[in-house]
Design a protein around this motif. Structure first.
Motif, PDB file in Angstrom:
ATOM      1  N   VAL A   5     -41.415  43.872  -4.266  1.00  0.00           N
ATOM      2  CA  VAL A   5     -42.560  42.967  -4.224  1.00  0.00           C
ATOM      3  C   VAL A   5     -43.177  42.892  -5.619  1.00  0.00           C
ATOM      4  CG1 VAL A   5     -44.859  42.586  -3.259  1.00  0.00           C
ATOM      5  CG2 VAL A   5     -43.023  43.435  -1.797  1.00  0.00           C
ATOM      6  N   GLY A   6     -43.437  41.662  -6.063  1.00  0.00           N
ATOM      7  CA  GLY A   6     -44.040  41.446  -7.375  1.00  0.00           C
ATOM      8  C   GLY A   6     -43.026  41.072  -8.447  1.00  0.00           C
ATOM      9  N   GLU A  37     -45.967  27.632  -0.505  1.00  0.00           N
ATOM     10  CA  GLU A  37     -45.723  28.343  -1.760  1.00  0.00           C
ATOM     11  C   GLU A  37     -44.777  27.584  -2.693  1.00  0.00           C
ATOM     12  OE1 GLU A  37     -47.147  31.114  -2.870  1.00  0.00           O
ATOM     13  OE2 GLU A  37     -48.359  31.336  -1.068  1.00  0.00           O
ATOM     14  N   LYS A  59     -41.095  34.407  -7.155  1.00  0.00           N
ATOM     15  CA  LYS A  59     -41.732  35.717  -7.141  1.00  0.00           C
ATOM     16  C   LYS A  59     -41.615  36.272  -5.731  1.00  0.00           C
ATOM     17  CE  LYS A  59     -46.077  38.112  -8.050  1.00  0.00           C
ATOM     18  NZ  LYS A  59     -47.464  37.958  -8.506  1.00  0.00           N
ATOM     19  N   ILE A  61     -43.018  38.011  -2.794  1.00  0.00           N
ATOM     20  CA  ILE A  61     -44.390  38.296  -2.359  1.00  0.00           C
ATOM     21  C   ILE A  61     -44.438  39.166  -1.114  1.00  0.00           C
ATOM     22  CG2 ILE A  61     -45.434  36.284  -3.450  1.00  0.00           C
ATOM     23  CD1 ILE A  61     -45.333  34.844  -0.769  1.00  0.00           C
ATOM     24  N   ALA A  62     -43.305  39.311  -0.421  1.00  0.00           N
ATOM     25  CA  ALA A  62     -43.288  40.164   0.773  1.00  0.00           C
ATOM     26  C   ALA A  62     -41.857  40.554   1.118  1.00  0.00           C
ATOM     27  CB  ALA A  62     -43.914  39.436   1.957  1.00  0.00           C
ATOM     28  N   SER A  71     -42.257  32.972  -3.489  1.00  0.00           N
ATOM     29  CA  SER A  71     -43.193  31.952  -3.924  1.00  0.00           C
ATOM     30  C   SER A  71     -42.732  31.368  -5.251  1.00  0.00           C
ATOM     31  CB  SER A  71     -44.592  32.535  -4.101  1.00  0.00           C
ATOM     32  OG  SER A  71     -45.454  31.583  -4.686  1.00  0.00           O
ATOM     33  N   GLN A  74     -46.321  31.021  -7.509  1.00  0.00           N
ATOM     34  CA  GLN A  74     -46.811  32.256  -8.100  1.00  0.00           C
ATOM     35  C   GLN A  74     -45.903  32.765  -9.211  1.00  0.00           C
ATOM     36  OE1 GLN A  74     -47.979  35.325  -5.316  1.00  0.00           O
ATOM     37  NE2 GLN A  74     -48.687  33.806  -3.833  1.00  0.00           N
TER      38      GLN A  74
END
Length: 144
Positions: A5-6, A37, A59, A61-62, A71, A74
């Protein structure tokens, strides 16, 4: 390759649905970019923004029970503008609209009344069709 994540990774669009797009990530894993997204603006149809086999940066995100949420919006870098630049250039904020002829009150009222009458006619037609026509009861012939 482990997806965390990230992290921002590059992937390929493998499928598009009405609720988002499936992206194949490095390592053969697939994640979903939800329609909300895809872009910073309102997205009515994902196909307006993406097509099959597009390469996109996403990205993560989860990650939940093998499902990967992604996303695109993001993944874009955040660009900071100075306050003086924002004030001097309103086009950058999306406020620029094409020049329109100003309408006076009477023109706007006439337009509203026309649209309102059309909507009411549509509603009457649909309710009349449901009732069997103009609200009257159907008469049936009986043979003796």
């Amino acid at each position: 390759m482990s997806i965390e994540v990230g992290s921002i990774v590059e992937g390929v669009v493998t499928g598009i649905t009405n609720f988002g797009a499936f992206i194949e990530l490095p390592g053969g894993q697939t994640g979903l970019v939800h329609i909300s997204e895809v872009a910073d603006s309102y997205v009515r149809d994902v196909k307006d923004y993406l097509k099959d086999k597009d390469r996109v940066k996403v990205k993560v995100i989860a990650v939940d029970k093998g499902k990967i949420g992604l996303s695109i919006k993001q993944a874009k870098p955040i660009v900071a503008h100075s306050t003086s630049e924002r004030k001097s250039n309103p086009e950058r904020r999306g406020y620029h609209q094409p020049a329109r002829k100003p309408e006076n009150f009477e023109d706007r009222l006439t337009k509203f009344m026309k649209e309102s009458d059309e909507r009411q006619q549509d509603i009457r037609r649909s309710t009349d069709n449901k009732r069997g026509g103009k609200g009257s009861k159907k008469s049936y012939k009986t043979s003796v």
